[in-house]
Design a protein around this motif. Sequence first.
Motif, mmCIF file in Angstrom:
data_model
loop_
_atom_site.group_PDB
_atom_site.id
_atom_site.type_symbol
_atom_site.label_atom_id
_atom_site.label_comp_id
_atom_site.label_asym_id
_atom_site.label_seq_id
_atom_site.Cartn_x
_atom_site.Cartn_y
_atom_site.Cartn_z
ATOM 1 N N GLY A 180 0.803 -1.213 0.000
ATOM 2 C CA GLY A 180 0.000 0.000 0.000
ATOM 3 C C GLY A 180 0.841 1.269 0.000
ATOM 4 O O GLY A 180 2.071 1.240 0.111
ATOM 5 N N LEU A 181 0.156 2.403 -0.100
ATOM 6 C CA LEU A 181 0.828 3.691 -0.213
ATOM 7 C C LEU A 181 1.554 4.068 1.068
ATOM 8 O O LEU A 181 2.655 4.630 1.021
ATOM 9 C CB LEU A 181 -0.182 4.781 -0.602
ATOM 10 C CG LEU A 181 0.407 6.143 -0.985
ATOM 11 C CD1 LEU A 181 1.365 6.012 -2.173
ATOM 12 C CD2 LEU A 181 -0.709 7.133 -1.303
ATOM 13 N N ASP A 182 0.967 3.771 2.234
ATOM 14 C CA ASP A 182 1.647 4.098 3.495
ATOM 15 C C ASP A 182 2.952 3.325 3.629
ATOM 16 O O ASP A 182 3.966 3.878 4.081
ATOM 17 C CB ASP A 182 0.737 3.801 4.689
ATOM 18 C CG ASP A 182 -0.329 4.868 4.872
ATOM 19 O OD1 ASP A 182 -0.019 6.049 4.674
ATOM 20 O OD2 ASP A 182 -1.467 4.513 5.213
ATOM 21 N N ALA A 183 2.945 2.061 3.261
ATOM 22 C CA ALA A 183 4.172 1.260 3.309
ATOM 23 C C ALA A 183 5.202 1.836 2.349
ATOM 24 O O ALA A 183 6.399 1.886 2.660
ATOM 25 C CB ALA A 183 3.868 -0.191 2.966
ATOM 26 N N PHE A 184 4.758 2.290 1.199
ATOM 27 C CA PHE A 184 5.664 2.885 0.214
ATOM 28 C C PHE A 184 6.310 4.157 0.770
ATOM 29 O O PHE A 184 7.517 4.352 0.668
ATOM 30 C CB PHE A 184 4.901 3.198 -1.073
ATOM 31 C CG PHE A 184 5.687 3.995 -2.074
ATOM 32 C CD1 PHE A 184 6.674 3.396 -2.832
ATOM 33 C CD2 PHE A 184 5.451 5.353 -2.248
ATOM 34 C CE1 PHE A 184 7.415 4.117 -3.757
ATOM 35 C CE2 PHE A 184 6.179 6.094 -3.163
ATOM 36 C CZ PHE A 184 7.162 5.474 -3.917
#
Length: 199
Positions: free
Chosen positions: A53-57
């Motif tokens: 996901g975007l937060d992990a990215f």
Amino acid sequence: MSPRGVAIPDLRERLFDAAERVLAREGPAALTSRAVTGEAGCAKGVLHTHFDGLDAFIAELVLDRFARTAQKAAGLPGRAGSSTVPANLTAVALALLESLDPTVVGLAMTRADASLRIRTALADGAPGFAAIEESVTAYLDAEVRLGRLAAATDGAAVALALVGTVHHLLMTGWGEAPDPRERVERLVALLVGTATAQA
């Protein structure tokens, strides 16, 4: 656009660079997985294929930039005796200060999951501020042994003051405040001046 199923060399770095360009150009609200992959010239779903996901990215982007600076700082003890103490300390401090655009830091701090991932990774030993502080301490201790700093210099305290201040400047962003690079240079001059005055 990279064809589907074809491996992309240095994909992580390509996506990280693309994210930084999007943020610098359009601000945090524009950062979506589609904006990042479009900027990077990759297939739309590639970010979610490689990141959770975007937060992990975003968390991985921040951690990657901190790790780069920690790697640069790791070479600092080997510079003991070369150039000047202020120049060596200023170089590593500015590398940390400029490791991330304030927009990236602000985004990471306002997204709870990204922030938690970063804090957890750093607590688990991911290279970051603690590693940089250790390298600065080792460097200062080496300069003490060479006689370029006073024997009474507390390398760990100086390193904490320097890295802690840069951490503060990095996390609070530049905004309308005075140029933080000038503040870092003044701090280094003060810390080194205090250490050499004891000699």
